[in-house]
Design a protein around this motif. Sequence first.
Motif, PDB file in Angstrom:
ATOM      1  N   UNK A  91      34.323 -52.752 -25.322  1.00 55.11           N
ATOM      2  CA  UNK A  91      34.913 -51.577 -24.678  1.00 55.11           C
ATOM      3  C   UNK A  91      34.897 -51.680 -23.153  1.00 55.11           C
ATOM      4  N   UNK A  92      34.596 -52.854 -22.605  1.00 55.26           N
ATOM      5  CA  UNK A  92      34.578 -53.027 -21.152  1.00 55.26           C
ATOM      6  C   UNK A  92      35.911 -52.670 -20.491  1.00 55.26           C
ATOM      7  N   UNK A  93      37.073 -52.935 -21.102  1.00 57.62           N
ATOM      8  CA  UNK A  93      38.323 -52.515 -20.462  1.00 57.62           C
ATOM      9  C   UNK A  93      38.405 -51.001 -20.241  1.00 57.62           C
ATOM     10  N   UNK A  94      37.847 -50.225 -21.176  1.00 57.65           N
ATOM     11  CA  UNK A  94      37.846 -48.777 -20.986  1.00 57.65           C
ATOM     12  C   UNK A  94      36.927 -48.377 -19.828  1.00 57.65           C
ATOM     13  N   UNK A  95      35.823 -49.080 -19.693  1.00 55.63           N
ATOM     14  CA  UNK A  95      34.913 -48.814 -18.580  1.00 55.63           C
ATOM     15  C   UNK A  95      35.574 -49.171 -17.257  1.00 55.63           C
ATOM     16  N   UNK A  96      36.272 -50.287 -17.213  1.00 53.19           N
ATOM     17  CA  UNK A  96      37.000 -50.669 -16.005  1.00 53.19           C
ATOM     18  C   UNK A  96      37.971 -49.578 -15.591  1.00 53.19           C
ATOM     19  N   UNK A  97      38.725 -49.050 -16.535  1.00 53.82           N
ATOM     20  CA  UNK A  97      39.695 -48.009 -16.210  1.00 53.82           C
ATOM     21  C   UNK A  97      39.002 -46.743 -15.722  1.00 53.82           C
ATOM     22  N   UNK A  98      37.886 -46.386 -16.344  1.00 56.67           N
ATOM     23  CA  UNK A  98      37.150 -45.198 -15.919  1.00 56.67           C
ATOM     24  C   UNK A  98      36.659 -45.344 -14.482  1.00 56.67           C
ATOM     25  N   UNK A  99      36.180 -46.522 -14.123  1.00 59.12           N
ATOM     26  CA  UNK A  99      35.704 -46.748 -12.764  1.00 59.12           C
ATOM     27  C   UNK A  99      36.854 -46.742 -11.764  1.00 59.12           C
ATOM     28  N   UNK A 100      37.960 -47.311 -12.135  1.00 58.30           N
ATOM     29  CA  UNK A 100      39.118 -47.310 -11.235  1.00 58.30           C
ATOM     30  C   UNK A 100      39.622 -45.884 -11.000  1.00 58.30           C
ATOM     31  N   UNK A 173      24.567 -42.799  -0.458  1.00 55.54           N
ATOM     32  CA  UNK A 173      24.597 -41.663  -1.388  1.00 55.54           C
ATOM     33  C   UNK A 173      25.805 -41.742  -2.307  1.00 55.54           C
ATOM     34  N   UNK A 174      26.935 -42.206  -1.794  1.00 56.86           N
ATOM     35  CA  UNK A 174      28.135 -42.338  -2.618  1.00 56.86           C
ATOM     36  C   UNK A 174      27.890 -43.309  -3.780  1.00 56.86           C
ATOM     37  N   UNK A 175      27.268 -44.446  -3.469  1.00 56.98           N
ATOM     38  CA  UNK A 175      27.022 -45.429  -4.527  1.00 56.98           C
ATOM     39  C   UNK A 175      25.873 -45.000  -5.434  1.00 56.98           C
ATOM     40  N   UNK A 176      24.940 -44.217  -4.922  1.00 59.74           N
ATOM     41  CA  UNK A 176      23.921 -43.633  -5.801  1.00 59.74           C
ATOM     42  C   UNK A 176      24.586 -42.734  -6.847  1.00 59.74           C
ATOM     43  N   UNK A 177      25.527 -41.928  -6.390  1.00 51.90           N
ATOM     44  CA  UNK A 177      26.240 -41.042  -7.321  1.00 51.90           C
ATOM     45  C   UNK A 177      27.076 -41.846  -8.302  1.00 51.90           C
ATOM     46  N   UNK A 178      27.708 -42.904  -7.822  1.00 48.63           N
ATOM     47  CA  UNK A 178      28.518 -43.738  -8.701  1.00 48.63           C
ATOM     48  C   UNK A 178      27.648 -44.384  -9.776  1.00 48.63           C
ATOM     49  N   UNK A 179      26.459 -44.813  -9.399  1.00 48.02           N
ATOM     50  CA  UNK A 179      25.555 -45.399 -10.391  1.00 48.02           C
ATOM     51  C   UNK A 179      25.151 -44.363 -11.439  1.00 48.02           C
ATOM     52  N   UNK A 180      24.852 -43.139 -11.015  1.00 47.68           N
ATOM     53  CA  UNK A 180      24.499 -42.088 -11.972  1.00 47.68           C
ATOM     54  C   UNK A 180      25.676 -41.780 -12.893  1.00 47.68           C
ATOM     55  N   UNK A 181      26.866 -41.708 -12.331  1.00 43.72           N
ATOM     56  CA  UNK A 181      28.069 -41.452 -13.140  1.00 43.72           C
ATOM     57  C   UNK A 181      28.254 -42.543 -14.183  1.00 43.72           C
ATOM     58  N   UNK A 183      26.030 -44.690 -15.375  1.00 42.66           N
ATOM     59  CA  UNK A 183      24.942 -44.659 -16.362  1.00 42.66           C
ATOM     60  C   UNK A 183      25.202 -43.595 -17.419  1.00 42.66           C
ATOM     61  N   UNK A 184      25.770 -42.460 -17.004  1.00 41.75           N
ATOM     62  CA  UNK A 184      26.100 -41.417 -17.962  1.00 41.75           C
ATOM     63  C   UNK A 184      27.187 -41.838 -18.934  1.00 41.75           C
ATOM     64  N   UNK A 185      28.065 -42.726 -18.490  1.00 36.08           N
ATOM     65  CA  UNK A 185      29.127 -43.220 -19.366  1.00 36.08           C
ATOM     66  C   UNK A 185      28.620 -44.239 -20.384  1.00 36.08           C
ATOM     67  N   UNK A 186      27.739 -45.117 -19.945  1.00 38.12           N
ATOM     68  CA  UNK A 186      27.429 -46.306 -20.754  1.00 38.12           C
ATOM     69  C   UNK A 186      26.078 -46.262 -21.451  1.00 38.12           C
TER      70      UNK A 186
END
Length: 281
Positions: A91-100, A173-181, A183-186
Amino acid sequence: MGRFSNVLLASDFDHTLTDMSGQIPARNLEAIAAFQAEGGIFTVASGRSIPMFRKKAALVPVNAPCILYNGGACYDYRTDELLFAFPLADDAPQLLQALRDHCPNERTEVQTLDCHYAYGDDPRRDAALAANGVPVQHEAALPPQPWIKLAVYGTSKQVGYDDPANTPPEEIAYFDELQRYTAGLVGNRYAITRALPRNMEISAGGCDKGTAARRLADTLGRSILVCVGDAPNDLAMLQAADYGFRTGDCDPGMRRYDFRDAAPSAEGSVASVIDALRTLL
């Protein structure tokens, strides 16, 4: 049988084996040669990909396969053989799209065994990849599997690595939030780490430098694993080691842990570890 005949020494590359300018101190090279002459096996454990490290590998006196992609693969440049790899889930392609969708202004990359697939404009990042001879495809519809690492990079401010000490707090802080986001997905299906404040790297679940280093040590018949690193993506490796060392100029977050201290990178971190082993072993 030499003094180090049971030892595998795994070192991070950037800002550990090298100094902050990217040069390998002569003291490290001299110490590694002596370590190997006494039976030691030395390798690098890096977040770089196989193509991203190929030019550097020619400069490093390893006598073992290298650990790459933060433990996502183990590759022997001496024979061009892949020992093992931990591909991302289906499911990595779905994760890629979510991050984009979540961070459209940042550079996202899919890293395979032989190519980087890039999404987002970052000329300085492109220049760094070109300088290292990395094949890059931009805005590909769907990169071929297997994918080994998925990464998000803040827009580069220079060719090469940005200086972590000069990173504005709001960007951290932006990348801290991105990491939390993320982690919540995966959940635990993927492993997330940060080598620098303005990047995030995603590997297969249960995959890290420590797991890969211990597997390589077992494969080579080495009962003592020694590791040295400077950044959060080295944490699992230092925890997995029998003797874990942090550099004297490591990321401040690494000081929360009970590791041994090596010299600052410019003074020969790896050499200082080898010196310490003469007393410890």
